[in-house]
Design an enzyme around this catalytic site. Structure first.
Site, PDB file in Angstrom:
ATOM      1  N   CYS A   2     -13.641 -34.291  78.341  1.00  0.00           N
ATOM      2  CA  CYS A   2     -12.263 -34.039  78.742  1.00  0.00           C
ATOM      3  C   CYS A   2     -11.423 -33.724  77.515  1.00  0.00           C
ATOM      4  O   CYS A   2     -11.524 -34.377  76.490  1.00  0.00           O
ATOM      5  CB  CYS A   2     -11.627 -35.205  79.490  1.00  0.00           C
ATOM      6  SG  CYS A   2     -12.465 -35.650  80.990  1.00  0.00           S
ATOM      7  N   ARG A  27     -14.990 -29.474  75.551  1.00  0.00           N
ATOM      8  CA  ARG A  27     -15.103 -30.899  75.871  1.00  0.00           C
ATOM      9  C   ARG A  27     -15.339 -31.141  77.364  1.00  0.00           C
ATOM     10  O   ARG A  27     -15.557 -32.278  77.793  1.00  0.00           O
ATOM     11  CB  ARG A  27     -13.835 -31.637  75.458  1.00  0.00           C
ATOM     12  CG  ARG A  27     -13.507 -31.500  73.987  1.00  0.00           C
ATOM     13  CD  ARG A  27     -12.194 -32.168  73.671  1.00  0.00           C
ATOM     14  NE  ARG A  27     -12.338 -33.609  73.735  1.00  0.00           N
ATOM     15  CZ  ARG A  27     -12.649 -34.377  72.722  1.00  0.00           C
ATOM     16  NH1 ARG A  27     -12.856 -33.841  71.539  1.00  0.00           N
ATOM     17  NH2 ARG A  27     -12.761 -35.670  72.846  1.00  0.00           N
ATOM     18  N   TRP A  73     -14.239 -33.068  82.290  1.00  0.00           N
ATOM     19  CA  TRP A  73     -15.674 -33.263  82.484  1.00  0.00           C
ATOM     20  C   TRP A  73     -15.772 -34.429  83.461  1.00  0.00           C
ATOM     21  O   TRP A  73     -15.389 -35.551  83.140  1.00  0.00           O
ATOM     22  CB  TRP A  73     -16.347 -33.598  81.151  1.00  0.00           C
ATOM     23  CG  TRP A  73     -17.848 -33.646  81.251  1.00  0.00           C
ATOM     24  CD1 TRP A  73     -18.702 -32.593  81.151  1.00  0.00           C
ATOM     25  CD2 TRP A  73     -18.661 -34.808  81.457  1.00  0.00           C
ATOM     26  NE1 TRP A  73     -20.002 -33.025  81.293  1.00  0.00           N
ATOM     27  CE2 TRP A  73     -20.014 -34.377  81.480  1.00  0.00           C
ATOM     28  CE3 TRP A  73     -18.399 -36.161  81.635  1.00  0.00           C
ATOM     29  CZ2 TRP A  73     -21.076 -35.252  81.667  1.00  0.00           C
ATOM     30  CZ3 TRP A  73     -19.456 -37.041  81.820  1.00  0.00           C
ATOM     31  CH2 TRP A  73     -20.782 -36.568  81.837  1.00  0.00           C
ATOM     32  N   ASN A  99      -8.544 -39.112  79.342  1.00  0.00           N
ATOM     33  CA  ASN A  99      -9.922 -38.877  78.901  1.00  0.00           C
ATOM     34  C   ASN A  99     -10.559 -40.243  78.706  1.00  0.00           C
ATOM     35  O   ASN A  99     -10.046 -41.056  77.935  1.00  0.00           O
ATOM     36  CB  ASN A  99      -9.918 -38.092  77.579  1.00  0.00           C
ATOM     37  CG  ASN A  99     -11.288 -38.061  76.923  1.00  0.00           C
ATOM     38  OD1 ASN A  99     -12.307 -38.195  77.598  1.00  0.00           O
ATOM     39  ND2 ASN A  99     -11.308 -37.896  75.610  1.00  0.00           N
ATOM     40  N   GLY A 100     -11.660 -40.505  79.395  1.00  0.00           N
ATOM     41  CA  GLY A 100     -12.321 -41.815  79.244  1.00  0.00           C
ATOM     42  C   GLY A 100     -12.769 -42.329  80.595  1.00  0.00           C
ATOM     43  O   GLY A 100     -12.856 -41.568  81.563  1.00  0.00           O
ATOM     44  N   GLU A 488     -35.993 -30.714  69.089  1.00  0.00           N
ATOM     45  CA  GLU A 488     -34.695 -30.034  69.026  1.00  0.00           C
ATOM     46  C   GLU A 488     -34.787 -28.627  69.646  1.00  0.00           C
ATOM     47  O   GLU A 488     -33.882 -28.195  70.363  1.00  0.00           O
ATOM     48  CB  GLU A 488     -34.216 -29.985  67.567  1.00  0.00           C
ATOM     49  CG  GLU A 488     -32.926 -29.227  67.302  1.00  0.00           C
ATOM     50  CD  GLU A 488     -31.700 -29.722  68.062  1.00  0.00           C
ATOM     51  OE1 GLU A 488     -31.765 -30.797  68.670  1.00  0.00           O
ATOM     52  OE2 GLU A 488     -30.691 -29.004  68.069  1.00  0.00           O
ATOM     53  N   LYS A 492     -32.615 -27.363  72.808  1.00  0.00           N
ATOM     54  CA  LYS A 492     -31.761 -26.157  72.764  1.00  0.00           C
ATOM     55  C   LYS A 492     -32.056 -25.261  73.958  1.00  0.00           C
ATOM     56  O   LYS A 492     -31.153 -24.750  74.597  1.00  0.00           O
ATOM     57  CB  LYS A 492     -31.993 -25.341  71.481  1.00  0.00           C
ATOM     58  CG  LYS A 492     -31.411 -25.867  70.210  1.00  0.00           C
ATOM     59  CD  LYS A 492     -29.915 -25.820  70.106  1.00  0.00           C
ATOM     60  CE  LYS A 492     -29.261 -27.025  70.674  1.00  0.00           C
ATOM     61  NZ  LYS A 492     -29.164 -28.241  70.026  1.00  0.00           N
ATOM     62  N   GLU A 495     -30.935 -26.921  77.394  1.00  0.00           N
ATOM     63  CA  GLU A 495     -29.505 -27.127  77.642  1.00  0.00           C
ATOM     64  C   GLU A 495     -28.742 -25.830  77.890  1.00  0.00           C
ATOM     65  O   GLU A 495     -27.774 -25.822  78.625  1.00  0.00           O
ATOM     66  CB  GLU A 495     -28.830 -27.995  76.567  1.00  0.00           C
ATOM     67  CG  GLU A 495     -28.769 -27.429  75.184  1.00  0.00           C
ATOM     68  CD  GLU A 495     -28.180 -28.395  74.146  1.00  0.00           C
ATOM     69  OE1 GLU A 495     -27.461 -29.331  74.511  1.00  0.00           O
ATOM     70  OE2 GLU A 495     -28.448 -28.186  72.953  1.00  0.00           O
ATOM     71  N   HIS A 511     -52.970 -35.388  75.583  1.00  0.00           N
ATOM     72  CA  HIS A 511     -52.800 -36.595  76.400  1.00  0.00           C
ATOM     73  C   HIS A 511     -51.888 -36.339  77.607  1.00  0.00           C
ATOM     74  O   HIS A 511     -51.289 -37.272  78.132  1.00  0.00           O
ATOM     75  CB  HIS A 511     -52.243 -37.735  75.550  1.00  0.00           C
ATOM     76  CG  HIS A 511     -53.158 -38.132  74.437  1.00  0.00           C
ATOM     77  ND1 HIS A 511     -54.351 -38.779  74.645  1.00  0.00           N
ATOM     78  CD2 HIS A 511     -53.080 -37.917  73.110  1.00  0.00           C
ATOM     79  CE1 HIS A 511     -54.969 -38.966  73.489  1.00  0.00           C
ATOM     80  NE2 HIS A 511     -54.215 -38.450  72.535  1.00  0.00           N
ATOM     81  N   LYS A 610     -19.369 -31.375  74.917  1.00  0.00           N
ATOM     82  CA  LYS A 610     -19.729 -31.493  73.505  1.00  0.00           C
ATOM     83  C   LYS A 610     -19.493 -32.885  72.963  1.00  0.00           C
ATOM     84  O   LYS A 610     -20.256 -33.406  72.173  1.00  0.00           O
ATOM     85  CB  LYS A 610     -18.913 -30.480  72.706  1.00  0.00           C
ATOM     86  CG  LYS A 610     -19.238 -30.505  71.237  1.00  0.00           C
ATOM     87  CD  LYS A 610     -19.398 -29.137  70.675  1.00  0.00           C
ATOM     88  CE  LYS A 610     -20.051 -29.147  69.335  1.00  0.00           C
ATOM     89  NZ  LYS A 610     -21.515 -29.138  69.442  1.00  0.00           N
TER      90      LYS A 610
END
Ligand code: G6P
Length: 615
Positions: A2, A27, A73, A99-100, A488, A492, A495, A511, A610
């Protein structure tokens, strides 16, 4: 998560709010809303992006020199028009953005319902708006609460995190901001104030800012700004000067922020070692560690805590610290660490890594480590963020603002910092010889130029990406230092392109993941020359035997793998410990090109944000 922006002054608030919301959209982008005040207040909000909100307000009254805006968000309640912020209290006295997360929302809601309150949305924010109004109206006939007192009383009841901006209908020239857990910055101009979740909406107008601390409540009106805490004790506003330039937060001709940020990596790494690492004298000094350097040198244990991409940087850090310093090092997801009663000994070094410096789980893990007597330091990118302020020492990554939701340059800058830390501790505690240290200085110095060479090959990387853009699954394999890079790379891809991707230590493939391999499965293998090169060659053969499509990242001049793989991408030779800084770059580019091919919104992938300021 947010984004919040507020304005009070002599300009038209609308333009500032819309521009600010666009800067904060990384955000969260589930919905957007604004409230403008001019005697009364007007609220406009809708599901979707800030551009949708702009369309909605085209023929509307957008006047007002006071206002606030929010980009969401979603946490409580789906992304709908109704759940979009701003939220009004039931009797229309207050309008707020938040926000929160209000953790005890259910209890507060039940209490308000008993008092006759009704709710229009499913958000925790509306509960808070009503709670503030409840205190304000209840006391109006008795002791007469001001909006500030009502906010203070309400916030004392709240468990959870908030960054808030509040307007009260009866006080149209006043704006209130409050913070606990979620960041808020106040920009101070001439007879005007800006409020935002970070400094990006503010820098166009002023470089003087105040970072609110937890429990701060700021009241801004014609008389200026007054700052008090939850206990009503006046607080001294510390005004900071920020050096962020507008050009740093613009796309500068790139199609997407992510691509711009991938290309900024050589600069980000140079900026991160500049003034710390001297190539001529082979000198390395990290000023931010000065006060704890003796503790670092003698440390019995290092614990790295982080989330997401920062956690992957932490994994590279584990390899670096153990190899260069011989200090036992563990890496933990902050979210697991904080809830699993970890063993933390007095004097343990805890390194919190975070691009934003605001990740809620990382902040909570820091608190836990501090209480247990650990020495807690930060590796952060955002100056003035909460983590650098909560830690007693630290090193900033000078990557510049990272706006693309998928982290790129922050990762390489974090790995650069961890490399420098491990090198300086290693030299001091004899984990490294002077010769080894000197060699590493030379190698690290050369990394930006080597990344430039990889970026020059982007056309070829794009061609390979075009070939695998229709995949539905993929596997990333690496060993040693390149195992975290495999994780990573997979992150990438998933996402931003929504292709299922898994990162695995190459030897673990047999395995389980090997069962998935067929002729449709791209397998991206990190196979630069090092001591496990022969082993990775065998892994490639195992994949080929099952008809998997191999894309190998190899050292320049490698012919062995070239003859086996379907595609190869060459990276310049480097010290093996520094190979993550190079090998991750083609993976970032591949994810980018694949996501673009698939028509995905690269900078704002679905469901992600983010800065994760909620658990
Ligand atoms: C989110 C972001 C990631 C980031 C992670 C940790 O998930 O989308 O890019 O790696 O949070 O954030 P931090 O700011 O603590 O590094």
């Amino acid at each position: 998560m947010c984004g919040i922006v507020g304005y009070i002054g002599h300009r038209n608030a609308y333009d500032i709010l819309i521009k600010g919301l666009k800067r904060l959209e990384y955000r969260g982008y589930d919905s957007a809303g604004i409230a403008l005040s001019e005697n009364d207040y007007r609220v406009y909000k809708c599901k979707g992006k800030v551009s949708d909100l702009e369309n909605q307000t085209k023929d509307k009254d957008i006047s007002g020199r006071i206002g606030m805006g929010h980009t969401r968000w979603a946490t409580h309640g789906e992304p709908t028009d109704n759940n979009a912020h701003t939220h009004k209290s039931m009797n229309g006295k207050f309008v707020i953005i938040h926000n929160g997360i209000i953790e005890n929302y259910a209890k507060l809601k039940a209490g308000l319902q008993k008092e006759g309150y009704k709710f229009e949305s499913e958000t925790d924010t509306e509960i808070l708006a009503n709670l503030i109004e409840f205190y304000y109206m209840r006391n109006q006939n008795g002791t007469s609460f001001s909006p500030e007192e009502a906010v203070r009383s309400a916030l004392k009841m709240v468990e959870g995190a908030y960054g808030l901006v509040i307007l009260c209908e009866d006080y149209p020239d006043q704006m209130i901001a409050a913070r606990k857990g979620s960041p808020l910055v106040i920009g101070i101009g001439k007879d005007e104030y800006f409020i935002a979740s970070d400094a990006t909406p503010i820098i166009e107008y002023t470089n003087s800012v105040i970072y609110l601390n937890d429990d701060d409540i700021a009241v801004i009106d014609d008389k200026g700004l007054s700052l008090k805490n939850l206990k009503n004790i006046p607080q001294k506003p510390n005004v900071h000067k920020i050096s962020l330039e507008l050009s740093e937060i613009e796309k500068n001709g790139f199609d997407h922020y992510m691509l711009k940020e991938i290309y900024e990596q050589p600069k980000a790494i140079r900026d991160t070692y500049r003034g710390r690492l001297n190539f001529e004298s082979k000198f390395l000094r990290l000023g931010g560690l000065h006060n704890i350097f003796e503790d670092l040198k003698g440390a019995k244990r290092i614990i790295i805590i982080a989330c997401g991409t920062s956690w992957h940087a932490g994994l590279v850090g584990e390899y670096l610290f153990e190899e260069f310093t011989r200090i036992p090092t563990e890496v933990e997801y902050a979210s697991e660490f904080r809830y699993r009663k970890p063993i933390i000994n007095k004097g343990d070094i805890v390194i919190a890594i975070s691009q934003s410096g605001e990740t809620a789980d990382t902040l909570a893990a820091i608190q836990l480590a501090k209480e247990a007597g650990a020495i807690v330091m930060g590796v952060c990118n955002v100056v003035g963020a909460s983590i650098p302020r909560e830690t007693i020492a630290g090193v900033f990554t000078h990557a510049g603002p990272e706006i693309g939701v998928a982290s790129t340059k922050a990762f390489t800058a974090q790995v650069t910092v961890l490399t420098m830390m491990a090198m300086s501790i290693g030299l001091a505690n004899n984990g490294l010889t002077k010769e080894e240290f000197t060699e590493l200085v030379n190698e690290l110095y050369a990394i930006p130029e080597k990344i430039e060479k990889i970026l020059d090959k982007s056309e070829k990387i794009k061609e390979i990406s075009d070939k695998i853009s229709n995949a539905t699954n993929s596997l990333y394999l690496g060993r040693g230092y390149l195992f975290p890079v495999a994780l990573e790379g997979a992150l990438k891809l998933k996402e931003i392109s929504y292709i299922h991707a898994e990162g695995y230590p190459a030897a673990e493939m047999k395995h389980g993941p090997i069962a998935l391999i067929d002729e449709k499965m791209p397998v991206i293998v990190l196979a630069t020359k090092d001591k496990s090169y022969d082993k990775i060659v065998s892994n490639i053969q195992e994949v080929k035997a099952r008809k998997g499509v191999i894309i190998a990242i190899v050292t320049e001049g490698d012919t062995t793998i070239k003859n086996m793989a379907d595609y190869v991408i060459e990276v310049p030779k480097s010290d093996f410990a520094l190979a993550p800084l190079l090998t991750v770059v083609p993976l970032q580019l591949m994810s980018y090109y694949i996501a673009v091919n698939r028509g995905c919104n690269v900078d704002q992938p679905r469901n992600l944000a983010k800065s994760v300021t909620v658990e």
